[in-house]
Design a protein around this motif. Structure first.
Motif, PDB file in Angstrom:
ATOM      1  N   HIS A 411       0.888  -1.152   0.131  1.00 17.89           N
ATOM      2  CA  HIS A 411       0.178  -0.185  -0.209  1.00 17.89           C
ATOM      3  C   HIS A 411       0.869   1.127   0.021  1.00 17.89           C
ATOM      4  O   HIS A 411       0.462   2.376  -0.420  1.00 17.89           O
ATOM      5  N   GLN A 412       1.953   1.140   0.554  1.00 13.28           N
ATOM      6  CA  GLN A 412       3.031   2.359   0.599  1.00 13.28           C
ATOM      7  C   GLN A 412       3.505   2.752  -0.605  1.00 13.28           C
ATOM      8  O   GLN A 412       3.824   1.934  -1.675  1.00 13.28           O
ATOM      9  N   ARG A 413       3.381   4.041  -0.913  1.00 13.06           N
ATOM     10  CA  ARG A 413       3.753   4.566  -2.285  1.00 13.06           C
ATOM     11  C   ARG A 413       5.420   4.507  -2.273  1.00 13.06           C
ATOM     12  O   ARG A 413       5.826   4.961  -1.040  1.00 13.06           O
ATOM     13  N   THR A 414       6.061   4.383  -3.309  1.00 15.07           N
ATOM     14  CA  THR A 414       7.525   4.433  -3.323  1.00 15.07           C
ATOM     15  C   THR A 414       8.162   5.265  -4.155  1.00 15.07           C
ATOM     16  O   THR A 414       7.474   5.778  -5.049  1.00 15.07           O
ATOM     17  N   ASN A 415       9.275   5.369  -3.941  1.00 12.64           N
ATOM     18  CA  ASN A 415      10.349   6.232  -4.895  1.00 12.64           C
ATOM     19  C   ASN A 415      11.319   5.283  -5.352  1.00 12.64           C
ATOM     20  O   ASN A 415      12.297   4.938  -4.690  1.00 12.64           O
ATOM     21  N   THR A 416      11.125   4.722  -6.753  1.00 13.11           N
ATOM     22  CA  THR A 416      11.736   3.758  -7.022  1.00 13.11           C
ATOM     23  C   THR A 416      12.365   3.874  -8.326  1.00 13.11           C
ATOM     24  O   THR A 416      11.900   4.234  -9.542  1.00 13.11           O
ATOM     25  N   LEU A 417      13.800   3.673  -8.501  1.00 10.96           N
ATOM     26  CA  LEU A 417      14.569   3.638  -9.796  1.00 10.96           C
ATOM     27  C   LEU A 417      14.972   2.237 -10.367  1.00 10.96           C
ATOM     28  O   LEU A 417      15.660   1.630  -9.581  1.00 10.96           O
ATOM     29  N   MET A 418      14.376   1.725 -11.313  1.00 11.69           N
ATOM     30  CA  MET A 418      14.680   0.636 -11.917  1.00 11.69           C
ATOM     31  C   MET A 418      15.973   0.579 -12.699  1.00 11.69           C
ATOM     32  O   MET A 418      16.237   1.531 -13.540  1.00 11.69           O
ATOM     33  N   VAL A 419      16.876  -0.215 -12.594  1.00 11.53           N
ATOM     34  CA  VAL A 419      18.011  -0.352 -13.211  1.00 11.53           C
ATOM     35  C   VAL A 419      18.109  -1.675 -13.836  1.00 11.53           C
ATOM     36  O   VAL A 419      18.237  -2.744 -13.296  1.00 11.53           O
ATOM     37  N   LEU A 420      18.091  -1.869 -15.258  1.00 15.32           N
ATOM     38  CA  LEU A 420      18.152  -3.338 -15.898  1.00 15.32           C
ATOM     39  C   LEU A 420      19.380  -3.306 -16.623  1.00 15.32           C
ATOM     40  O   LEU A 420      20.143  -2.668 -17.571  1.00 15.32           O
ATOM     41  N   ASP A 421      20.081  -4.318 -16.433  1.00 16.02           N
ATOM     42  CA  ASP A 421      21.352  -4.937 -17.139  1.00 16.02           C
ATOM     43  C   ASP A 421      20.725  -5.263 -18.555  1.00 16.02           C
ATOM     44  O   ASP A 421      19.957  -5.793 -19.067  1.00 16.02           O
TER      45      ASP A 421
END
Length: 625
Positions: A411-421
């Motif tokens: 339920h918690q909103r997040t601050n997410t940086l996705m880093v893909l190989d």
């Protein structure tokens, strides 16, 4: 509603502070289960002092408790020479359980009660998970009523699906959660104006019906009977099985309404007309049967709802998880040290169990301790004797706590940086995938998981291999920002005619072509520092990094240097966590575990590339420690 206790008012006596003179049971009558009130007299009119018994009750129980407390006042008795009064406070059961776990010391909790009456024994079990609560809750409680959780629907919608002959099941609800997005669901039933099939979910941290729905739907996702989740401690299975995270994530994201209380949900329903083109209609809502009754009959919580054209509700009794919740009258330990309060509490319990008490509870939709409710019927939208109505087994609190904790993380909103190989090894084919590459399988999984990011969360996308921009091994594809914000492309700038950031991330993923070596260490530190610069106060701030290999940039820092730097720059006051995913058998799992551990995060192995979806779900929903 606010985070503090909730008190309800109506015309007449106030629920907030009901001053009612307590009654004395005549000994012979009390022993035989009868009740006799002593009439007032000049001798009783003069009291040696006053004593107030405070009773915290679930909001749905506040009115019948008020009715019985008023009976004391009308009879004008005294207890041991003291004028006794009863104060009834309506407090959501989940909130009261949380207060008790902290010893009722929360500044917003108000006065600690002498008696607690939650609307499910589950909350009593959940409260008893701390030592402060155990000191207060020495009483196991006395059973006074029961009520099952049902699946409520507006009557016209239920009839369109064949109600009462057809009863919606939890499996039906689970199917709708697994396949959201059909905006024309009701068109197939001749009601195109109703749009899609939408589900409302009361908050499982405070609502009995929300907690029950969470339990049953997770049990179904795990292919287990709901009773097995709550009667046996399988906490490790829940926390280790990423299917649980996925099921809760779908439930939270698919629910059209997540109100803070049952009362808020019912108020929304009351103010919504099915044929209102601008309305946010709800097709199905898990609700306690007693609340359905109160909503329809305009009593209890139903009497306090705003005026509106909301439809009548009817109940489906799901055959795949219908259980009676026990409602218990619990005296807190402090009562036993006060003989006057102890007598008043015992008298109130006797009145609740008397014919008058049973009638008061039945008049608000509650069943007897044996589950009987002959006054309920199709005309009330309910069933007097539904099939398969069994008693809920004893709850294992650690299981419920694990479910609630996972819900909080989701339920918690997040601050997410996705880093893909995007290195060359990501082009290798994945067995049993139709010769699709590692990158293709990972991107499909990420695309499926991304819609589960709720509006309000921040999201950004990087890729990495080696020397993508001069000496830098990484490339920012979509800048960090709100997932629903319109963006124009890789620079993340707002642009007229753009697409939501969530979609921009998916679009940019589709353009990635694997090439080059794996610049893991330099990219990890750059992403960590970038998120520190774009930190969101009060949110989980996390880098989610996926790689299938090991660092192969000869000019980069060493693993030891990276870990030392992360530990030195990591701030417990502003924590940025690096969640790593080791993708396939060639991933350097040991190095990834050390990287995550340096920031207090989890590292997820996805040795089978085809399992990457559930691993991504686990990473996206990880709960900060």
């Amino acid at each position: 509603m606010s985070g503090a206790r909730h008190r309800y008012r109506r015309t007449g006596p106030s629920v907030r502070r009901i001053t009612a003179l307590a009654a004395i049971p005549v000994l012979a009558g009390a022993l035989t289960g009868g009740w006799v009130f002593l009439r007032g007299s000049p001798a009783v009119a003069t009291c040696a002092g006053t004593v107030t018994l405070t009773v915290a009750v679930a909001p749905s129980l506040a009115d019948p408790m008020e009715e019985l407390a008023t009976a004391y006042r009308d009879e004008h008795p005294a207890v041991f020479g003291y004028c006794a009064s009863i104060q009834v406070d309506a407090v959501d059961s989940g909130r009261a359980a949380a207060y008790l776990r902290g010893g009722w010391s929360d500044p917003g909790a108000g006065e600690i009660p002498d008696v607690w009456v939650p609307d499910s024994a589950d909350w009593l079990a959940l409260a008893r998970t701390t030592e402060p609560a155990n000191r207060l809750l020495t009483d196991t409680g006395q059973l006074i009523a029961t009520s099952p959780v049902v699946i409520a629907m507006p009557r016209p919608m239920a009839v369109a699906l064949g109600w009462p002959g057809h009863q919606l099941s939890w499996a039906d609800l689970g199917k709708q959660l697994a396949e959201p997005g059909d905006d024309d669901y009701w068109a197939a039933h001749g009601k195109a104006a109703w749009g899609g099939f939408t589900i409302g979910l009361p908050d499982p941290r405070t609502s009995t019906s929300g907690l029950s729905a969470l339990t049953v739907l997770v049990a179904q996702a795990l292919d287990r009977p709901a009773a097995r989740l709550i009667e046996k401690d399988i906490t490790d299975d829940l926390t280790d099985d990423l299917t649980t995270d996925s099921a809760i994530l779908r439930l939270e994201r698919a629910a059209s309404l997540l109100p803070g209380s049952d009362a808020s949900l019912l108020a929304t329903l009351r103010g919504t007309g099915l044929d209102d083109p601008g309305a946010s209609r709800l097709s199905a809502i898990p609700l306690s049967e007693s609340l359905v009754y109160q909503y329809n009959a305009g009593v209890g919580l139903g009497a306090r709802l705003p005026d509106g054209d909301g439809p009548e509700l009817v109940a489906s009794y799901p055959s795949d998880g219908l259980m009676l919740d026990e409602i218990r009258y619990v005296q807190l330990s402090r009562v036993s040290s006060d003989p006057v309060k102890s007598r008043v509490a015992a008298d109130l319990l006797a009145l609740l169990r008397s014919g008058r008490g049973v009638a008061a509870l039945a008049g608000h939709g509650f069943r007897t301790v044996d589950g009987a409710a002959d006054s309920l019927g199709p005309e009330t939208g309910l069933a007097a004797r539904p099939q398969e109505l069994g008693r809920k087994p004893v709850t294992v609190p650690t299981v419920m706590t694990a479910l609630q904790a996972t819900f909080v993380g989701v339920h918690q909103r997040t601050n997410t940086l996705m880093v893909l190989d995007s290195s060359g090894s990501m082009a290798e084919p994945v067995p049993a995938s139709g010769d699709r590459s590692r990158l293709a399988v990972a991107l499909d999984a990420a695309k499926a998981a991304l819609p589960m990011f709720a509006d309000g969360s921040n999201l950004g996308l990087w890729r990495f291999s080696s020397r993508l921009h001069g000496a830098d091994d990484w490339d920012e594809l979509v800048g960090l920002g709100p997932v629903e914000e319109q963006v124009g492309g890789a620079d993340g700038a707002d642009e007229a005619g753009g697409v939501p950031r969530r979609q921009a991330v998916i679009d940019e993923m589709s353009r990635i072509e694997p090439r080059g070596d794996t610049g893991l260490y330099e990219t990890t530190l750059a992403a960590f520092r970038h998120l520190n610069q774009h930190y969101e106060e009060g949110w989980p701030n996390q880098v989610v990094l996926l790689t299938d290999g090991r660092n192969s940039d000869p000019g980069s820092m060493s693993l030891d240097e990276l870990v030392r730097t992360l530990r030195r720059e990591y701030s417990p006051l502003h924590p940025v966590r690096i969640i790593t995913i080791g993708y396939g058998e060639d991933a350097d799992l040991e190095a990834l575990a050390r990287i995550s551990d340096a920031t207090g995060a989890q590292s997820y192995p996805a040795l089978d590339p085809n399992s990457i979806f559930v691993v991504l779900v686990g990473a996206f929903t990880e709960i900060p420690g």
